[in-house]
Design a protein around this motif. Structure first.
Motif, PDB file in Angstrom:
ATOM      1  N   UNK A   5      41.891  55.047  45.408  1.00 35.43           N
ATOM      2  CA  UNK A   5      40.596  54.947  44.741  1.00 35.43           C
ATOM      3  C   UNK A   5      40.681  55.415  43.292  1.00 35.43           C
ATOM      4  N   UNK A   6      41.425  56.503  43.045  1.00 39.25           N
ATOM      5  CA  UNK A   6      41.483  57.039  41.684  1.00 39.25           C
ATOM      6  C   UNK A   6      42.213  56.099  40.728  1.00 39.25           C
ATOM      7  N   UNK A   7      43.117  55.257  41.260  1.00 45.89           N
ATOM      8  CA  UNK A   7      43.836  54.336  40.376  1.00 45.89           C
ATOM      9  C   UNK A   7      42.937  53.197  39.899  1.00 45.89           C
ATOM     10  N   UNK A   8      41.844  52.969  40.610  1.00 46.28           N
ATOM     11  CA  UNK A   8      40.926  51.915  40.218  1.00 46.28           C
ATOM     12  C   UNK A   8      40.314  52.194  38.857  1.00 46.28           C
ATOM     13  N   UNK A   9      40.317  53.461  38.444  1.00 44.11           N
ATOM     14  CA  UNK A   9      39.718  53.832  37.168  1.00 44.11           C
ATOM     15  C   UNK A   9      40.652  53.544  35.990  1.00 44.11           C
ATOM     16  N   UNK A  10      41.898  53.169  36.259  1.00 42.29           N
ATOM     17  CA  UNK A  10      42.793  52.783  35.170  1.00 42.29           C
ATOM     18  C   UNK A  10      42.548  51.320  34.831  1.00 42.29           C
ATOM     19  N   UNK A  11      42.568  51.008  33.533  1.00 44.35           N
ATOM     20  CA  UNK A  11      42.252  49.635  33.111  1.00 44.35           C
ATOM     21  C   UNK A  11      43.253  48.623  33.666  1.00 44.35           C
ATOM     22  N   UNK A  12      44.542  49.004  33.731  1.00 43.88           N
ATOM     23  CA  UNK A  12      45.539  48.041  34.185  1.00 43.88           C
ATOM     24  C   UNK A  12      45.294  47.641  35.636  1.00 43.88           C
ATOM     25  N   UNK A  13      44.903  48.602  36.492  1.00 45.66           N
ATOM     26  CA  UNK A  13      44.670  48.308  37.909  1.00 45.66           C
ATOM     27  C   UNK A  13      43.376  47.518  38.097  1.00 45.66           C
ATOM     28  N   UNK A  14      42.294  47.975  37.476  1.00 49.93           N
ATOM     29  CA  UNK A  14      41.016  47.268  37.642  1.00 49.93           C
ATOM     30  C   UNK A  14      41.097  45.859  37.069  1.00 49.93           C
ATOM     31  N   UNK A  15      41.810  45.695  35.949  1.00 49.63           N
ATOM     32  CA  UNK A  15      41.945  44.360  35.347  1.00 49.63           C
ATOM     33  C   UNK A  15      42.756  43.440  36.251  1.00 49.63           C
ATOM     34  N   UNK A  16      43.838  43.974  36.848  1.00 50.34           N
ATOM     35  CA  UNK A  16      44.645  43.120  37.721  1.00 50.34           C
ATOM     36  C   UNK A  16      43.878  42.718  38.966  1.00 50.34           C
ATOM     37  N   UNK A  17      43.136  43.643  39.553  1.00 48.88           N
ATOM     38  CA  UNK A  17      42.352  43.312  40.745  1.00 48.88           C
ATOM     39  C   UNK A  17      41.306  42.250  40.426  1.00 48.88           C
ATOM     40  N   UNK A  18      40.646  42.373  39.288  1.00 48.54           N
ATOM     41  CA  UNK A  18      39.677  41.346  38.884  1.00 48.54           C
ATOM     42  C   UNK A  18      40.365  39.994  38.734  1.00 48.54           C
ATOM     43  N   UNK A  19      41.516  40.005  38.084  1.00 53.13           N
ATOM     44  CA  UNK A  19      42.274  38.766  37.862  1.00 53.13           C
ATOM     45  C   UNK A  19      42.740  38.169  39.181  1.00 53.13           C
ATOM     46  N   UNK A  20      43.235  39.025  40.074  1.00 51.66           N
ATOM     47  CA  UNK A  20      43.744  38.585  41.373  1.00 51.66           C
ATOM     48  C   UNK A  20      42.654  37.875  42.178  1.00 51.66           C
ATOM     49  N   UNK A  21      41.510  38.518  42.348  1.00 51.45           N
ATOM     50  CA  UNK A  21      40.448  37.941  43.175  1.00 51.45           C
ATOM     51  C   UNK A  21      39.821  36.726  42.495  1.00 51.45           C
ATOM     52  N   UNK A  22      39.854  36.704  41.167  1.00 53.37           N
ATOM     53  CA  UNK A  22      39.375  35.524  40.438  1.00 53.37           C
ATOM     54  C   UNK A  22      40.280  34.327  40.693  1.00 53.37           C
ATOM     55  N   UNK A  23      41.604  34.546  40.671  1.00 54.22           N
ATOM     56  CA  UNK A  23      42.549  33.450  40.861  1.00 54.22           C
ATOM     57  C   UNK A  23      42.590  32.974  42.310  1.00 54.22           C
ATOM     58  N   UNK A  24      42.537  33.908  43.246  1.00 56.76           N
ATOM     59  CA  UNK A  24      42.612  33.523  44.659  1.00 56.76           C
ATOM     60  C   UNK A  24      41.308  32.874  45.103  1.00 56.76           C
ATOM     61  N   UNK A  25      40.190  33.485  44.757  1.00 62.29           N
ATOM     62  CA  UNK A  25      38.888  32.912  45.079  1.00 62.29           C
ATOM     63  C   UNK A  25      38.538  33.017  46.555  1.00 62.29           C
ATOM     64  N   UNK A  26      37.324  32.556  46.930  1.00 65.65           N
ATOM     65  CA  UNK A  26      36.887  32.612  48.328  1.00 65.65           C
ATOM     66  C   UNK A  26      37.772  31.785  49.261  1.00 65.65           C
ATOM     67  N   UNK A  27      38.217  30.621  48.765  1.00 64.53           N
ATOM     68  CA  UNK A  27      39.152  29.785  49.527  1.00 64.53           C
ATOM     69  C   UNK A  27      40.425  29.646  48.705  1.00 64.53           C
ATOM     70  N   UNK A  28      41.490  30.326  49.086  1.00 68.32           N
ATOM     71  CA  UNK A  28      42.717  30.304  48.280  1.00 68.32           C
ATOM     72  C   UNK A  28      43.266  28.891  48.084  1.00 68.32           C
ATOM     73  N   UNK A  29      43.947  28.726  46.975  1.00 70.10           N
ATOM     74  CA  UNK A  29      44.566  27.434  46.675  1.00 70.10           C
ATOM     75  C   UNK A  29      45.484  26.997  47.804  1.00 70.10           C
ATOM     76  N   UNK A  30      46.176  27.953  48.410  1.00 67.17           N
ATOM     77  CA  UNK A  30      47.141  27.581  49.459  1.00 67.17           C
ATOM     78  C   UNK A  30      46.462  27.065  50.731  1.00 67.17           C
TER      79      UNK A  30
END
Length: 312
Positions: free
Chosen positions: A278-303
Protein backbone atom coordinates in the motif's frame (compact mmCIF):
# COMPACT_ATOMS: atom_id res chain seq x y z
CA UNK A 1 23.47 7.47 12.13
CA UNK A 2 24.89 6.99 8.61
CA UNK A 3 22.00 6.91 6.10
CA UNK A 4 24.08 4.92 3.62
CA UNK A 5 24.68 2.28 6.28
CA UNK A 6 20.93 1.97 6.80
CA UNK A 7 20.34 1.55 3.07
CA UNK A 8 23.02 -1.12 2.88
CA UNK A 9 21.52 -2.87 5.92
CA UNK A 10 18.06 -2.84 4.28
CA UNK A 11 19.41 -4.43 1.08
CA UNK A 12 21.37 -7.13 2.92
CA UNK A 13 18.28 -7.95 4.99
CA UNK A 14 16.07 -8.05 1.89
CA UNK A 15 18.40 -10.17 -0.25
CA UNK A 16 20.16 -12.23 2.42
CA UNK A 17 23.40 -11.61 0.57
CA UNK A 18 26.41 -9.32 0.92
CA UNK A 19 27.29 -10.07 -2.71
CA UNK A 20 23.89 -9.08 -4.11
CA UNK A 21 23.97 -5.89 -2.02
CA UNK A 22 27.46 -5.03 -3.21
CA UNK A 23 26.33 -5.53 -6.80
CA UNK A 24 23.27 -3.33 -6.20
CA UNK A 25 25.35 -0.42 -4.85
CA UNK A 26 28.36 -1.04 -7.14
CA UNK A 27 30.64 -1.54 -4.16
CA UNK A 28 33.08 -4.20 -3.03
CA UNK A 29 31.71 -7.01 -0.87
CA UNK A 30 34.35 -6.22 1.77
CA UNK A 31 33.04 -2.63 1.94
CA UNK A 32 29.48 -3.85 2.53
CA UNK A 33 30.66 -6.28 5.21
CA UNK A 34 32.63 -3.55 7.01
CA UNK A 35 29.68 -1.17 6.95
CA UNK A 36 27.36 -3.80 8.49
CA UNK A 37 29.96 -4.60 11.15
CA UNK A 38 30.28 -0.89 11.99
CA UNK A 39 26.49 -0.56 12.24
CA UNK A 40 26.29 -3.57 14.59
CA UNK A 41 29.06 -2.07 16.74
CA UNK A 42 27.30 1.30 16.89
CA UNK A 43 24.02 -0.33 17.90
CA UNK A 44 25.58 -2.80 20.29
CA UNK A 45 23.48 -5.57 18.67
CA UNK A 46 24.20 -8.45 16.31
CA UNK A 47 21.90 -7.92 13.33
CA UNK A 48 22.85 -10.92 11.18
CA UNK A 49 23.88 -14.54 11.50
CA UNK A 50 26.68 -15.17 8.99
CA UNK A 51 26.49 -18.44 7.04
CA UNK A 52 28.67 -19.78 4.23
CA UNK A 53 26.18 -19.05 1.44
CA UNK A 54 23.90 -16.44 2.97
CA UNK A 55 23.16 -14.21 5.94
CA UNK A 56 19.96 -14.22 7.99
CA UNK A 57 18.53 -11.69 10.40
CA UNK A 58 18.73 -12.19 14.13
CA UNK A 59 15.58 -11.45 16.13
CA UNK A 60 16.92 -7.98 16.92
CA UNK A 61 17.89 -7.54 13.28
CA UNK A 62 14.39 -8.43 12.13
CA UNK A 63 12.79 -5.84 14.46
CA UNK A 64 15.28 -3.24 13.28
CA UNK A 65 14.67 -4.12 9.63
CA UNK A 66 10.92 -3.62 9.97
CA UNK A 67 11.44 -0.10 11.31
CA UNK A 68 14.30 0.89 9.01
CA UNK A 69 12.52 -0.25 5.85
CA UNK A 70 9.48 1.89 6.63
CA UNK A 71 11.62 4.90 7.57
CA UNK A 72 13.59 4.69 4.31
CA UNK A 73 10.45 4.41 2.21
CA UNK A 74 8.90 7.40 3.99
CA UNK A 75 12.10 9.36 3.50
CA UNK A 76 12.15 8.59 -0.24
CA UNK A 77 8.50 9.64 -0.57
CA UNK A 78 9.13 12.89 1.31
CA UNK A 79 12.19 13.65 -0.80
CA UNK A 80 10.31 12.99 -4.02
CA UNK A 81 7.40 15.21 -2.97
CA UNK A 82 9.69 18.05 -1.90
CA UNK A 83 12.29 18.09 -4.65
CA UNK A 84 10.14 17.27 -7.67
CA UNK A 85 6.44 17.80 -6.89
CA UNK A 86 5.34 18.30 -10.48
CA UNK A 87 7.81 16.25 -12.47
CA UNK A 88 7.06 13.07 -14.43
CA UNK A 89 7.60 9.67 -12.77
CA UNK A 90 11.25 8.64 -12.58
CA UNK A 91 13.54 6.15 -10.89
CA UNK A 92 13.87 2.38 -11.03
CA UNK A 93 10.63 0.36 -11.21
CA UNK A 94 11.07 -3.24 -10.06
CA UNK A 95 8.62 -5.80 -11.46
CA UNK A 96 8.19 -9.54 -10.96
CA UNK A 97 6.06 -11.83 -13.14
CA UNK A 98 5.77 -15.47 -14.28
CA UNK A 99 8.10 -16.13 -17.21
CA UNK A 100 5.64 -16.63 -20.08
CA UNK A 101 3.22 -13.92 -18.92
CA UNK A 102 6.08 -11.49 -18.52
CA UNK A 103 7.49 -12.22 -21.97
CA UNK A 104 4.15 -12.13 -23.77
CA UNK A 105 2.30 -9.34 -21.97
CA UNK A 106 4.40 -7.33 -19.52
CA UNK A 107 7.32 -6.58 -21.85
CA UNK A 108 5.09 -4.80 -24.43
CA UNK A 109 3.17 -2.92 -21.71
CA UNK A 110 6.43 -1.89 -20.05
CA UNK A 111 7.83 -0.78 -23.42
CA UNK A 112 4.92 1.61 -23.96
CA UNK A 113 5.14 2.83 -20.36
CA UNK A 114 8.83 3.70 -20.68
CA UNK A 115 8.23 5.51 -23.96
CA UNK A 116 5.57 7.52 -22.17
CA UNK A 117 7.86 8.19 -19.18
CA UNK A 118 11.49 8.15 -20.44
CA UNK A 119 12.90 8.90 -16.96
CA UNK A 120 11.77 5.44 -15.75
CA UNK A 121 14.24 2.58 -15.69
CA UNK A 122 12.92 -0.92 -15.08
CA UNK A 123 14.15 -4.16 -13.53
CA UNK A 124 11.98 -7.05 -14.74
CA UNK A 125 12.51 -10.32 -12.87
CA UNK A 126 10.79 -13.26 -14.56
CA UNK A 127 10.45 -16.51 -12.64
CA UNK A 128 7.83 -19.19 -12.16
CA UNK A 129 8.94 -19.64 -8.56
CA UNK A 130 7.10 -17.70 -5.86
CA UNK A 131 9.18 -14.81 -4.56
CA UNK A 132 8.72 -12.59 -1.53
CA UNK A 133 8.16 -9.10 -2.98
CA UNK A 134 8.99 -7.44 0.34
CA UNK A 135 12.31 -9.23 0.81
CA UNK A 136 13.25 -8.77 -2.86
CA UNK A 137 12.34 -5.08 -2.92
CA UNK A 138 9.80 -5.57 -5.72
CA UNK A 139 7.43 -2.68 -6.46
CA UNK A 140 4.81 -4.63 -8.43
CA UNK A 141 4.27 -8.40 -8.64
CA UNK A 142 2.04 -10.33 -11.04
CA UNK A 143 0.56 -13.60 -9.79
CA UNK A 144 -1.50 -16.20 -11.62
CA UNK A 145 -3.95 -18.38 -9.70
CA UNK A 146 -4.67 -18.66 -6.00
CA UNK A 147 -3.19 -16.03 -3.70
CA UNK A 148 -1.62 -16.80 -0.35
CA UNK A 149 -2.48 -14.64 2.65
CA UNK A 150 -0.41 -11.49 2.44
CA UNK A 151 -0.12 -7.95 3.72
CA UNK A 152 0.13 -6.80 0.10
CA UNK A 153 -2.71 -5.18 -1.80
CA UNK A 154 -4.05 -7.49 -4.54
CA UNK A 155 -5.97 -6.11 -7.52
CA UNK A 156 -7.57 -8.40 -10.08
CA UNK A 157 -6.20 -7.70 -13.54
CA UNK A 158 -8.03 -10.26 -15.69
CA UNK A 159 -9.46 -13.78 -15.83
CA UNK A 160 -7.52 -16.80 -17.01
CA UNK A 161 -9.39 -18.15 -20.04
CA UNK A 162 -7.99 -21.40 -21.43
CA UNK A 163 -8.25 -22.76 -24.96
CA UNK A 164 -7.38 -26.19 -26.37
CA UNK A 165 -5.70 -25.67 -29.71
CA UNK A 166 -3.70 -27.36 -32.45
CA UNK A 167 -2.07 -26.41 -35.72
CA UNK A 168 -3.97 -27.02 -39.00
CA UNK A 169 -1.34 -29.61 -39.96
CA UNK A 170 -2.08 -31.68 -36.85
CA UNK A 171 -5.84 -31.43 -37.35
CA UNK A 172 -5.50 -32.52 -40.97
CA UNK A 173 -3.35 -35.49 -39.92
CA UNK A 174 -5.20 -36.61 -36.77
CA UNK A 175 -8.64 -35.03 -36.93
CA UNK A 176 -10.54 -32.98 -34.35
CA UNK A 177 -11.58 -34.37 -30.98
CA UNK A 178 -15.38 -34.21 -30.68
CA UNK A 179 -15.39 -34.36 -26.87
CA UNK A 180 -12.84 -34.49 -24.04
CA UNK A 181 -13.21 -38.29 -24.03
CA UNK A 182 -11.49 -38.34 -27.43
CA UNK A 183 -8.33 -36.75 -26.02
CA UNK A 184 -6.92 -40.12 -24.91
CA UNK A 185 -6.40 -40.82 -28.63
CA UNK A 186 -4.59 -37.51 -29.26
CA UNK A 187 -1.07 -36.24 -28.63
CA UNK A 188 -1.49 -33.72 -25.78
CA UNK A 189 1.60 -31.61 -25.09
CA UNK A 190 1.71 -30.95 -21.35
CA UNK A 191 3.22 -28.25 -19.19
CA UNK A 192 5.15 -29.69 -16.23
CA UNK A 193 6.05 -27.17 -13.51
CA UNK A 194 6.51 -26.93 -9.77
CA UNK A 195 2.99 -28.22 -9.17
CA UNK A 196 3.61 -31.32 -11.28
CA UNK A 197 2.29 -32.28 -14.68
CA UNK A 198 -0.61 -30.26 -16.03
CA UNK A 199 -4.08 -31.79 -15.77
CA UNK A 200 -6.92 -30.89 -18.12
CA UNK A 201 -10.36 -30.18 -16.67
CA UNK A 202 -13.48 -29.66 -18.76
CA UNK A 203 -16.86 -28.28 -17.84
CA UNK A 204 -19.94 -28.44 -20.08
CA UNK A 205 -23.10 -26.41 -19.56
CA UNK A 206 -24.99 -29.67 -18.90
CA UNK A 207 -22.49 -30.75 -16.19
CA UNK A 208 -22.69 -29.51 -12.58
CA UNK A 209 -18.89 -29.37 -12.20
CA UNK A 210 -15.59 -29.71 -14.01
CA UNK A 211 -14.00 -33.14 -14.50
CA UNK A 212 -10.38 -34.11 -15.12
CA UNK A 213 -9.84 -36.14 -18.28
CA UNK A 214 -7.04 -38.53 -19.07
CA UNK A 215 -4.49 -36.90 -21.37
CA UNK A 216 -0.96 -37.82 -22.38
CA UNK A 217 1.43 -37.00 -25.14
CA UNK A 218 4.89 -37.06 -26.65
CA UNK A 219 6.27 -33.93 -24.96
CA UNK A 220 6.30 -32.51 -21.42
CA UNK A 221 8.12 -29.27 -20.59
CA UNK A 222 8.48 -26.67 -17.87
CA UNK A 223 8.71 -24.03 -20.61
CA UNK A 224 5.35 -23.00 -22.06
CA UNK A 225 6.90 -21.31 -25.09
CA UNK A 226 8.57 -24.56 -26.14
CA UNK A 227 5.22 -26.37 -26.05
CA UNK A 228 3.60 -23.63 -28.13
CA UNK A 229 6.40 -23.92 -30.71
CA UNK A 230 5.95 -27.70 -30.85
CA UNK A 231 2.20 -27.25 -31.35
CA UNK A 232 2.83 -24.76 -34.15
CA UNK A 233 4.92 -27.42 -35.90
CA UNK A 234 1.96 -29.79 -35.76
CA UNK A 235 3.24 -32.10 -33.01
CA UNK A 236 0.11 -32.09 -30.86
CA UNK A 237 -2.57 -30.26 -28.87
CA UNK A 238 -1.96 -27.69 -26.14
CA UNK A 239 -4.19 -26.14 -23.49
CA UNK A 240 -3.05 -22.65 -22.61
CA UNK A 241 -4.55 -19.31 -21.51
CA UNK A 242 -5.47 -16.79 -24.16
CA UNK A 243 -2.79 -14.37 -22.97
CA UNK A 244 -0.22 -16.91 -24.17
CA UNK A 245 -1.65 -18.01 -27.54
CA UNK A 246 -3.99 -15.17 -28.60
CA UNK A 247 -1.71 -14.11 -31.48
CA UNK A 248 -1.47 -17.67 -32.80
CA UNK A 249 -5.25 -18.08 -32.57
CA UNK A 250 -5.91 -14.75 -34.28
CA UNK A 251 -3.54 -15.60 -37.13
CA UNK A 252 -4.99 -19.08 -37.60
CA UNK A 253 -1.65 -20.74 -36.89
CA UNK A 254 -3.44 -22.51 -34.05
CA UNK A 255 -7.10 -23.52 -34.26
CA UNK A 256 -9.39 -23.72 -31.20
CA UNK A 257 -10.84 -27.12 -30.33
CA UNK A 258 -13.60 -28.39 -28.03
CA UNK A 259 -15.18 -24.93 -27.88
CA UNK A 260 -18.42 -26.23 -26.38
CA UNK A 261 -16.50 -26.97 -23.16
CA UNK A 262 -14.88 -24.58 -20.72
CA UNK A 263 -11.41 -25.86 -19.95
CA UNK A 264 -9.09 -25.30 -17.00
CA UNK A 265 -5.95 -26.77 -15.45
CA UNK A 266 -7.55 -26.79 -11.98
CA UNK A 267 -11.15 -27.54 -10.97
CA UNK A 268 -12.07 -23.85 -10.48
CA UNK A 269 -11.48 -20.65 -12.40
CA UNK A 270 -8.36 -18.59 -11.80
CA UNK A 271 -7.46 -14.92 -12.15
CA UNK A 272 -4.37 -12.80 -12.74
CA UNK A 273 -3.65 -10.37 -9.90
CA UNK A 274 -1.34 -7.42 -9.39
CA UNK A 275 0.27 -7.22 -5.94
CA UNK A 276 1.93 -4.23 -4.30
CA UNK A 277 2.51 -2.73 -0.87
CA UNK A 278 0.00 0.00 0.00
CA UNK A 279 2.77 2.46 0.87
CA UNK A 280 4.41 2.00 -2.54
CA UNK A 281 1.24 3.25 -4.20
CA UNK A 282 2.21 6.73 -3.03
CA UNK A 283 5.30 6.74 -5.26
CA UNK A 284 4.70 8.31 -8.67
CA UNK A 285 6.44 5.51 -10.57
CA UNK A 286 4.18 2.81 -9.05
CA UNK A 287 0.89 4.73 -9.29
CA UNK A 288 1.70 5.80 -12.87
CA UNK A 289 2.51 2.24 -13.94
CA UNK A 290 -0.66 0.84 -12.38
CA UNK A 291 -2.74 3.49 -14.16
CA UNK A 292 -0.98 2.68 -17.43
CA UNK A 293 -1.35 -1.08 -16.91
CA UNK A 294 -5.11 -1.05 -16.26
CA UNK A 295 -5.61 1.48 -19.07
CA UNK A 296 -3.84 -0.78 -21.58
CA UNK A 297 -5.42 -4.04 -20.43
CA UNK A 298 -8.92 -2.61 -20.06
CA UNK A 299 -12.11 -4.41 -18.96
CA UNK A 300 -11.68 -6.98 -21.74
CA UNK A 301 -7.99 -7.64 -22.41
CA UNK A 302 -6.70 -7.62 -25.95
CA UNK A 303 -5.72 -11.26 -25.58
CA UNK A 304 -9.37 -12.21 -25.03
CA UNK A 305 -10.45 -10.42 -28.23
CA UNK A 306 -8.58 -12.70 -30.60
CA UNK A 307 -11.79 -13.65 -32.44
CA UNK A 308 -12.27 -10.02 -33.48
CA UNK A 309 -8.80 -10.00 -35.00
CA UNK A 310 -9.54 -13.33 -36.71
CA UNK A 311 -12.63 -11.82 -38.34
CA UNK A 312 -10.52 -9.01 -39.75
Amino acid sequence: MDLNALRIFERVAATGSFTATARHFHRAVSSVSRQIASLEEALGQQLFYRHTRAVTLTEAGWRYYQEVREILERLDLATEALTAPNTAPSGVLRLNAPVAFGQRQIVPILHHFQRRYPAIKAELMLTDQLTDPVREGIDITFRVGELADSTLVARRLASMNYVVAAAPAYIQRCGRPNSPDDLEHHDCLLYQGEMGRQRWYFHHAEQPQAFAYKVDGSLYSNDAESLVRAALMGQGLVMFPTWLIADELASGKLRPLLEAWRCEVVPGRRDIHVLYAQRRLHTRKVSAFLDHLFEMVGPTPRWDRWREQLAV
